[in-house]
Design an enzyme around this catalytic site. Structure first.
Site, short mmCIF file in Angstrom:
data_model
loop_
_atom_site.label_atom_id
_atom_site.label_comp_id
_atom_site.label_asym_id
_atom_site.label_seq_id
_atom_site.Cartn_x
_atom_site.Cartn_y
_atom_site.Cartn_z
N LEU A 139 26.18 -14.50 57.87
CA LEU A 139 25.29 -14.05 56.79
C LEU A 139 24.12 -13.26 57.35
CD1 LEU A 139 25.21 -17.29 54.65
CD2 LEU A 139 26.33 -15.14 54.07
N LYS A 143 21.55 -12.55 61.26
CA LYS A 143 21.21 -12.96 62.62
C LYS A 143 19.73 -13.26 62.63
CE LYS A 143 22.04 -11.67 67.39
NZ LYS A 143 21.59 -13.06 67.58
N GLY A 191 19.41 -17.40 66.34
CA GLY A 191 20.82 -17.73 66.15
C GLY A 191 21.37 -17.08 64.90
N ARG A 192 22.62 -17.36 64.66
CA ARG A 192 23.30 -16.73 63.53
C ARG A 192 23.43 -17.72 62.38
NH1 ARG A 192 25.76 -12.11 65.52
NH2 ARG A 192 26.81 -11.90 63.53
N LYS A 250 23.21 -22.68 60.02
CA LYS A 250 22.49 -21.89 61.03
C LYS A 250 22.79 -22.52 62.39
CE LYS A 250 18.27 -19.55 62.17
NZ LYS A 250 17.04 -18.98 61.62
N ASP A 307 3.75 -17.09 56.91
CA ASP A 307 4.67 -15.99 57.21
C ASP A 307 5.40 -15.52 55.96
OD1 ASP A 307 7.23 -15.42 59.75
OD2 ASP A 307 5.79 -14.13 58.74
#
Ligand SMILES: O=C(Cc1cc(-c2ccc3c(-c4nc5ccccc5[nH]4)n[nH]c3c2)n[nH]1)Nc1cccc(F)c1
Length: 271
Positions: free
Chosen positions: A14, A16, A20-21, A37, A131
């Protein structure tokens, strides 16, 4: 319950993230769709991000709000940490914004109301996000906004220096001046987000191939709201983009601002 990889059928990637991915995945027994994740432990160790991860897991596991992406659980093997996260069917808000350049006032007002609800909830728990930006916001099937990343959230107030990796557009003046900051920095970011969703660009972003004046413009709160933005929306943006944090509209008053109230979904029961 102790999950392992074998509990899931892993689907397509989905996105990066920094460490991690993320993959779409189906929990085999329930058929429940999640976002899995996968974080490489060696990577986390190299960038000393384990503590940040532990803090994020603690923070996110204790948060329950319709506009905060759920962390259902986590597990690890010798090489990877796996986070079982809520799947947001419509993906990143940012892609939708880029696709249609800018959102309507009604759509933006609903997203800002959802953000304000989530911020009121986390501030009530003395958590500040720090953030807020479109890249960290996802959309579920019902166009409900989901705050996805608590990588930088800390308990208020905080002196911790936020290393500027990624966009500067959302930094508040007190962050640029490296002053102590509290949850009012999320109010500033909400103002930046409202501006960006309504106009398609951030209020202080540097002009294309212009000199990078973002910090100066943030410190001077130098922005111009385009004419197509309604007076009510302008009023909300200006009341959030105040240099002095104590002058920013408190989050509860954002929820009752005229521009927010007038675009609320008409309740079905018109009692
Ligand atoms: O890392 C993240 C935030 C995070 C969430 C995600 C993420 C990314 C994408 C999705 C998606 C998603 N749905 C899509 C549909 C279409 C296209 C793309 C999509 N991505 N759903 N849920 C997600 C969740 N990436 N990173 N949280 C985290 C990290 C450490 C500890 C912790 F407790 C939480």
């Amino acid at each position: 319950r102790l999950w392992t990889m074998n509990n899931f059928d892993i689907g397509i990637g989905l996105g990066k993230g920094q460490f991690g991915r993320v993959y779409i995945a189906k929990e085999k027994t329930s058929g429940f769709i999640v976002a899995l994740k996968v974080l490489k432990i060696s990577e986390l160790r190299k960038s000393k991000a384990e503590k940040q991860l532990v803090r994020e897991v603690e923070i996110q596991a204790n948060l329950r709000h319709p506009n905060i992406l759920r962390l259902y659980g986590h597990f690890h093997d010798e090489r990877y940490v796996f986070l079982v996260l809520e799947y947001a069917a419509k993906g990143e808000l940012y892609r939708h914004l880029k696709r249609c350049t800018r959102f309507t006032e009604k759509r933006t007002s609903r997203y800002i109301a959802q953000m304000a609800g989530a911020l009121a909830y986390i501030h009530g728990k003395h958590v500040i996000h720090r953030d807020i930006k479109p890249e960290n916001l996802l959309l579920d099937m019902n166009d409900q906004l989901k705050i996805a990343d608590f990588g930088w959230s800390v308990h208020a107030p905080s002196q911790r220096r936020k290393t500027i990796c990624g966009t500067k557009d959302y930094l508040s003046p007190e962050m640029v001046d490296n002053q102590p900051h509290d949850e009012k920095i999320d109010l500033w970011s909400l103002g930046v987000l409202c501006f960006e969703l309504l106009t398609g660009s951030a209020p202080f972003e540097e002009p294309v191939n212009g000199r990078d004046t973002t910090y100066k413009r943030i410190a001077k709160v130098d922005f111009t709201i385009p004419d197509h933005v309604s007076a009510d929306a302008k009023d909300l943006i200006v009341s959030l983009l105040q240099r002095d944090p104590s002058k920013r509209l408190p989050i509860k008053e954002v929820l009752s601002h005229p521009w927010i109230l007038k675009h609320q979904r008409k309740s079905i029961i018109n009692v």
